[in-house]
Write an enzyme that holds these catalytic residues in place. Structure first.
Site, PDB file in Angstrom:
ATOM      1  N   THR A 169      -2.511   1.197  -4.702  1.00 46.33           N
ATOM      2  CA  THR A 169      -2.905   2.416  -3.823  1.00 46.33           C
ATOM      3  C   THR A 169      -4.585   2.743  -4.293  1.00 46.33           C
ATOM      4  O   THR A 169      -4.555   2.694  -5.453  1.00 46.33           O
ATOM      5  CB  THR A 169      -1.949   3.412  -3.808  1.00 46.33           C
ATOM      6  OG1 THR A 169      -2.511   4.531  -3.195  1.00 46.33           O
ATOM      7  CG2 THR A 169      -1.652   4.023  -5.344  1.00 46.33           C
ATOM      8  N   ASP A 218       0.744  -1.117  -0.081  1.00 49.62           N
ATOM      9  CA  ASP A 218      -0.043   0.042   0.113  1.00 49.62           C
ATOM     10  C   ASP A 218       0.985   1.361   0.010  1.00 49.62           C
ATOM     11  O   ASP A 218       2.228   1.183   0.260  1.00 49.62           O
ATOM     12  CB  ASP A 218      -0.963  -0.037   1.195  1.00 49.62           C
ATOM     13  CG  ASP A 218      -1.815   1.097   1.504  1.00 49.62           C
ATOM     14  OD1 ASP A 218      -2.222   1.719   0.397  1.00 49.62           O
ATOM     15  OD2 ASP A 218      -1.878   1.781   2.465  1.00 49.62           O
ATOM     16  N   GLU A 251      -2.778  20.813   0.968  1.00 50.69           N
ATOM     17  CA  GLU A 251      -3.458  22.374   1.317  1.00 50.69           C
ATOM     18  C   GLU A 251      -2.893  22.963   2.791  1.00 50.69           C
ATOM     19  O   GLU A 251      -2.744  24.066   2.492  1.00 50.69           O
ATOM     20  CB  GLU A 251      -4.762  21.916   1.506  1.00 50.69           C
ATOM     21  CG  GLU A 251      -5.627  21.713   0.045  1.00 50.69           C
ATOM     22  CD  GLU A 251      -6.265  22.824  -0.473  1.00 50.69           C
ATOM     23  OE1 GLU A 251      -7.471  22.839  -0.285  1.00 50.69           O
ATOM     24  OE2 GLU A 251      -5.714  23.585  -1.171  1.00 50.69           O
ATOM     25  N   THR A 297      -0.192   4.952   0.996  1.00 50.24           N
ATOM     26  CA  THR A 297      -0.479   5.807   2.165  1.00 50.24           C
ATOM     27  C   THR A 297      -0.419   5.182   3.605  1.00 50.24           C
ATOM     28  O   THR A 297      -1.396   4.222   3.855  1.00 50.24           O
ATOM     29  CB  THR A 297      -1.810   6.772   2.054  1.00 50.24           C
ATOM     30  OG1 THR A 297      -1.949   7.128   0.692  1.00 50.24           O
ATOM     31  CG2 THR A 297      -2.058   7.804   2.983  1.00 50.24           C
ATOM     32  N   ASN A 343      -8.642  -0.954   3.948  1.00 54.94           N
ATOM     33  CA  ASN A 343      -8.765  -1.178   2.720  1.00 54.94           C
ATOM     34  C   ASN A 343      -7.623  -2.260   2.342  1.00 54.94           C
ATOM     35  O   ASN A 343      -7.644  -2.818   1.034  1.00 54.94           O
ATOM     36  CB  ASN A 343      -8.619  -0.072   1.876  1.00 54.94           C
ATOM     37  CG  ASN A 343      -7.207   0.795   2.193  1.00 54.94           C
ATOM     38  OD1 ASN A 343      -6.595   0.755   3.202  1.00 54.94           O
ATOM     39  ND2 ASN A 343      -6.765   1.283   1.150  1.00 54.94           N
ATOM     40  N   ARG A 356      -5.683   3.866  -7.829  1.00 55.58           N
ATOM     41  CA  ARG A 356      -7.283   4.071  -7.615  1.00 55.58           C
ATOM     42  C   ARG A 356      -7.909   2.578  -7.671  1.00 55.58           C
ATOM     43  O   ARG A 356      -8.833   2.180  -8.123  1.00 55.58           O
ATOM     44  CB  ARG A 356      -8.058   4.673  -8.960  1.00 55.58           C
ATOM     45  CG  ARG A 356      -7.639   5.908  -9.089  1.00 55.58           C
ATOM     46  CD  ARG A 356      -7.877   7.106  -8.001  1.00 55.58           C
ATOM     47  NE  ARG A 356      -9.160   7.206  -7.905  1.00 55.58           N
ATOM     48  CZ  ARG A 356      -9.540   7.971  -6.754  1.00 55.58           C
ATOM     49  NH1 ARG A 356      -8.757   8.725  -5.981  1.00 55.58           N
ATOM     50  NH2 ARG A 356     -10.845   8.276  -6.591  1.00 55.58           N
TER      51      ARG A 356
END
Length: 1186
Positions: free
Chosen positions: A720, A425, A535, A427, A858, A829
């Site tokens: 991922t 994975d 951000e 993240t 996940n 995705r």
């Protein structure tokens, strides 16, 4: 009080009005017409949980239940061939056919089975404890009359109204009703589901927005019709009927179990799916019963041994039957001393065929000593102790979170040494979920002297000193900001040539976002809650460089910035008119604001692939320099965004406002496409300001770990749920990708495909998409084939939509062929189900041992599908750890787990099993030879207790210690020479050739022992009384030789001696002599034919000691010579390194490095490969110079 004020202030924000895509208005789509049909039949009565009969919310990850433990565990034990064989032998031991008592056969088997079941039970109980912790979490549940009480997750039912607080996980799948915001929006973090760290904006229906207080639910009465439970995370179709009116539900209202509420004080929602019906559990699979490759192969060896036992028994039975029939013919007794005229059925010449059958069964039982009954229990003991060593390894302990490594099952230790492919994975596994602003390019000038991990490692490895990268970025004082450049820090930017561009650049960072500021009332410090780490990093960077965003209202943002004229700090307010939010297809976000001077500005930031084409003719002044900087940043593993702006005139904006309002108000199925069309028209003719570069902070040591794994020949795939651009950036950051690597990209996001999807029937579209994916895969294979033996590396990058077609039965093998030909593979995705399917494809299609590693819910399916599942015990949930076989705190520990512990465990278990069969064949074949010598009478050569205790007392502990302590080389050399790991990947130590050679060695040892003992002892007086050696003396002498031979063989097999090993090896020999003495001293009714054999017969006789010495030396000499020749002239990898250590004593680093470089497999990914690529590039450039 301050929290209450902040809460009230935030409740007034109706942020959805600023977004182009958010809308609480109902929008029916074609899929809603299926409600009520098959697959869309679920009915939920809100506030009436007792009205529906659905499953409860209890979720379990255990392998067993209380009811299934005994039968399932017994099945697990007796599917092992050896255990089943000994069960049959144990049953037969109760018959007169048995050459030994039933107790001696049943007790060892019972001990083996019980010990293994206890181990399995303890491991599953640990999983049960973790399940209890999750299912006992509490959440607010409506109890009626507008009152909410805390209840445990496991008690939730479909139809319950829940109140979930900020930073809590959703306990079930919910439909969002309302939130602390007046427009019923909330922010959700789905990292546990799809791996993405950016927050998702969810919004309830307009009709339920007013339900903001607990008392509002007193009379709430509605019912929902929706799709049945399924595994699709990204779709949801349903309707809510309230007061006789139907409202459509979409994924915008769906909150999934395992995701977390962020940036929102609370939400109210109704439970629609519980426990096994939730989408995250639907994406998982039942905990599998995993068995290692060695254990599966061991069953085949047992089959071979069983075949050999049957063959020997059959051979002996035939000869026995023939000889027995000839014992009594025509009244003449050939062997009169056996009294063939007065014998039982077992020796009756008149019934020779029946006697042969009985002999066959007795021989099967006697020859069972070929098969080591203690093999499985010994391996279980060894594996448990190996797991303890893994758990206690201080080098895999993460002090920051107080998390050691945890082997949750010990069945797969040796598999760690055979991994061919790692599926990871992204993240939370490769990254640590934090972004740092580190560099930027403004007006064609590069700023930022920080050094990324990629640059540091490349610099250190390319020149050995790292002088090229002398400026090392220290640990950032401010989280998210690791920027160092005196030219623009501390207000020095005003002295730069393009100060006006710099001002616009950081002003854009401070204004173009959706971040919410929070002021600590006590300290006055401002913290930011953002939809994504990017951000937050941009806003923090703007603040640290003099542009502090500090207030957001419904329609404005306020920024404190440096006034160029006065030199003082001023507050400026910007009126936010529109937010054109980011999406994976747009790859950009924009805000339209009006500044204090009344100017209309469109501020835009996005990927370079879409931004450069939107620049105006006179806005490209710095394009060439910016492109160069962006490429450099990408090489350094940084994530880049292009910043640009434009001024709008009033007429243009009025037209845009009118058109965007029409698009937002549309209730047609192509509403999003209409919005995209409008935004396309406004986001053009931009003026380039520059580019940002943030480091998606990798976990410490990830690049080094990947480099070592690549050198060990392990392929690494990244699976991922993140978007393609993010995954590619991480690929560059951890050196899975590099600029000179040819990228084969397979996706269905092209304009042609998107246009096709808007028209035509579903079946036609699906067929066209499948053909498109097949064509892309075929083209990729052509490129691979065209490269031939070229060292140029290929990388395969595929998106989730394409992957769905690539995994279909008629295409998956072509896809796998392409993927295995590439140096690295990145699947973007990917849904949890796709991750599991890819893992299964690699495992079954490549035949290699697969290891999956991840940290979120996940990843559960992937972890369970792989041969080995490794969970990262990070900060986000424990679902992955609870479903894993091994848990570690950081990805970098995978290096030591595989290259050290994996290598050691594989080598130990392989040698241990081979030695087990060697020692049992040596022992068992002497029994067979003696039986043949006695006309196949099934008379054992040894006393019953000798037989019973051979595998338990005299030869078991040394082999167990071999499996626990042995090391061919130290941990330091395991890491220094990754080539050692290939011994496991290629299975060199447990190949059929090696197994059969050990068996052959056992047969040879048995033959030498038997015939030398027989020749030495027969036809001569054994003691001073002139008595020849009988069965007791011959058996005692031969048994002594067997014990000495297998003990000395252990000495030659051990590579790393410890005090414990010396004690058990030599102690086994001492224990044999002590047993002979003590057991022989017991009364004859106990010791039977072993009475006083040692004290009165063997010990006083010189022949016994001379024979033992001669036989043992003769037996060991062939193996000793073979080992010496192999070590000197044909060494394996570990032998080469041991010779190097012995000859040079590691005093010559240069020689060591040369050997290391020569032995390491060529790596196509990792830092080593990147450095080699840089060297090749430099050499080519020098060759082209005049």
């Amino acid at each position: 009080m301050a929290g209450g004020e902040r809460k009230r202030r935030r409740k007034k924000l109706q942020l959805s009005k600023l977004f182009t895509r958010s809308s609480a208005k109902a929008c029916f789509k074609p899929a809603h017409s299926q409600i009520g049909r098959t697959g869309f039949s679920r009915v939920v009565y809100c506030n009436q949980p007792e009205s529906a009969d659905y499953c409860d919310n209890y979720v379990r990850t255990t392998k067993y239940t209380l009811a299934s433990f005994l039968p399932k565990s017994l099945f697990e034990q007796f599917r092992r061939v050896a255990n089943f064989y000994f069960l049959v032998v144990g049953i037969l031991s109760f018959t007169p056919l048995a050459p030994y008592t039933a107790v001696s056969a049943i007790v060892p088997l019972t001990f083996v089975i019980l010990a293994t079941m206890v181990k399995e039970g303890v491991e599953d109980w640990r999983r049960k404890q973790q399940d209890i912790e999750v299912n006992s979490r509490k959440v607010g549940v409506h109890q009626g009359n507008g009152h909410f009480d805390l209840k445990e997750w496991k008690t939730l039912r479909v139809g319950d109204i829940l109140k979930v607080e900020k930073n809590d996980f959703f306990p079930a799948d919910l439909v969002l009703l309302s939130s602390s915001y007046e427009d019923a929006v909330c922010y959700v973090e789905t990292m546990n589901l799809d791996g993405e760290t950016n927050l998702k904006l969810k919004q309830g229906l307009e009709v339920t927005m007013s339900l903001r207080d607990e008392v509002d639910f007193r009379d709430f009465d509605a019912f929902i019709k929706c799709e049945d439970p399924n595994a699709n995370l990204y779709s949801f179709v349903g309707t809510m009927e309230l007061k006789g009116v139907k409202y459509p539900l979409s994924p915008q209202q769906l909150l999934l179990r395992g995701s977390k509420l962020r940036n929102t004080e609370y939400i109210y929602g109704v439970v629609i799916f519980t426990g096994p019906d939730t989408k995250v559990v639907q994406n998982s699979t039942e905990p599998p019963s995993k068995r290692s490759m060695i254990e599966r192969k061991m069953d085949k060896i047992i089959y071979l041994m069983f075949l050999m036992v049957v063959s020997l028994a059959f051979f002996g039975a035939v000869l026995f039957g023939i000889t027995t029939r000839e014992d009594y013919q025509n009244g003449i007794m050939t062997r009169w001393y056996l009294k063939p005229d007065d014998s039982t059925v077992f020796f009756d010449p008149q019934r020779a065929p029946l006697a042969a059958v009985c002999h066959f069964l007795s021989a099967l039982m006697l020859n069972s000593y070929f098969i080591p009954i203690s093999l499985y229990v010994s391996i279980e003991i060894v594996k448990v102790l190996q797991s303890i060593f893994i758990n206690k390894d201080i080098h895999m302990y993460y002090e920051e979170t107080d998390k050691p490594a945890l082997a949750r099952t010990s069945n797969l230790n040796e598999e760690l040494g055979q991994v061919g492919t790692v599926l990871s994975d992204k993240t939370g596994t490769l990254t640590c979920n934090s972004m740092e602003f580190i560099k930027c390019s403004i007006a064609g000038t590069a700023y930022g002297r920080g050094v990324t991990e990629v640059e540091m490692t490349v610099g250190m490895r390319s020149n050995g000193s790292g002088n090229e990268y002398a400026v090392v970025a220290a640990e950032p004082a401010v989280k998210g900001f690791n920027f160092r450049d005196e030219r623009i820090m501390n207000g020095n930017w005003v002295k730069e040539t393009h100060a006006d561009v710099i001002q616009k650049f950081f002003r854009l960072l401070a204004v173009c976002h959706t971040v919410i500021p929070e002021v600590n009332e006590e300290t006055g410090k401002i913290s930011y809650e953002a939809e994504s780490p990017d951000e937050a990093a941009f806003v923090i960077a703007a603040r640290e460089l003099g542009f502090e965003f500090f207030i957001r209202t419904q329609t404005t943002v306020s920024v404190r910035e440096l006034d160029v004229v006065t030199g003082g700090r001023v507050e400026r307010m910007y009126k936010v008119l529109n937010v054109l939010e980011f999406s994976s297809s747009r790859k950009r976000m924009s805000v339209i604001v009006r500044d204090e001077d009344g100017k209309l500005l469109l501020l835009c930031k996005g990927a370079d692939s879409v931004m450069f084409e939107r620049l105006s003719g006179n806005g490209r002044e710095y394009e060439e320099e910016t492109r160069d900087h962006v490429n450099e940043y990408a090489d350094a593993g940084l994530r880049t965004l292009i910043l640009a702006y434009r001024e709008l005139d009033e007429n243009e904006y009025e037209v845009f406002t009118e058109r965007i309002s029409e698009a937002k108000s549309s209730v047609s199925a192509d509403r999003d496409a209409l919005i995209d069309e409008v935004t396309e028209q406004i986001e053009k003719d931009l003026v380039l300001l520059g580019a940002t570069a943030v480091e998606d902070k990798l976990q410490n040591g990830v690049p080094d770990c990947i480099d070592k794994l690549a050198q060990a020949g392990i392929k690494i795939w990244v699976l991922t749920g993140d978007k393609m651009e993010t995954a590619i950036n991480i690929g560059f950051a951890c050196s899975l990708l590099r600029r000179d690597m040819k990228q084969i990209i397979i996706n269905l996001e092209t304009p042609e495909i998107q246009q096709l999807e808007k028209s035509g029937e579903k079946d036609v579209i699906a067929e066209a998409l499948k053909e498109n994916v097949l064509r892309q895969i075929t083209n990729g294979k052509v490129q691979l084939k065209a490269s031939g033996g070229n060292s140029k590396a290929f990388a395969l990058i595929i998106d989730g939509k394409s992957l769905a077609y690539a995994l279909e039965d008629d295409m998956k093998h072509i896809f796998l062929e392409l993927a295995t030909g590439c140096a690295s593979v990145i699947c973007c995705r990917s849904s949890p189900k796709q991750k599991a399917l890819v893992t299964r494809l690699v495992k079954t299609g490549s035949g290699q041992t697969t290891l999956a590693i991840g940290d979120g819910a996940n990843d559960v399916g992937m972890l369970q599908e792989a041969d080995i599942g490794v969970g990262i015990s990070g900060v986000e949930g424990m679902q992955a750890v609870m479903s894993s076989d091994i848990a570690i705190a950081q990805f970098r520990y995978l290096e030591r787990l595989l290259l050290v512990h994996g290598h050691w465990c594989y080598r130990r278990i392989s040698k241990m099993i081979c030695y087990f069969f060697y020692k049992n064949i040596t022992f068992g074949f002497t029994l067979f030879l003696y039986e043949a010598y006695t006309s196949f009478s099934t008379t054992p050569a040894y006393n019953d207790w000798y037989l019973s205790l051979y595998s338990v007392l005299f030869s078991s502990l040394p082999v167990i210690c071999l499996g626990i302590f042995d090391q061919d080389v130290s941990a330091r050399f395991c890491l220094k020479f990754p080539v050692l790991y290939q011994e496991g990947v290629q299975n060199l130590l447990f190949s059929w050739r090696r197994i059969l050679s050990w068996m052959f060695h056992g047969f040879c040892s048995a033959i030498i022992i038997f015939f030398l003992c027989k020749t030495s002892l027969e036809s001569q007086a054994f003691n001073h009384e002139g008595k020849p050696a009988g069965r007791d003396i011959f058996g005692g002498t031969m048994y002594t030789c067997v014990v000495w031979v297998v003990s000395l063989q252990m000495v030659l097999t051990i590579s790393y001696f410890t005090v414990i090993q010396h004690l058990v090896v030599w102690g086994s020999v001492v224990v044999w002599y002590l047993f002979l003495t003590v057991y022989g001293s017991l009364p004859p009714r106990v010791s039977t034919d072993a009475y006083m054999v040692f004290l009165e017969t063997l010990a006083p006789s010189p022949s016994y000691w001379i024979t033992t010495l001669f036989v043992v030396m003769s037996t060991m000499m062939p193996f000793f010579i073979f080992s010496a020749v192999q070590m000197q002239f044909f060494p394996m990898s570990h032998g080469t390194i041991k010779l190097l250590k012995y000859e040079d004593q590691c005093n010559d680093p240069g020689e060591l490095e040369l050997v290391r470089q020569a032995s390491v497999r060529p790596a196509l990914v990792g830092f080593t490969a990147r450095i080699e690529a840089i060297k090749r590039s430099v050499m080519r450039s020098r060759q082209t110079e005049p």
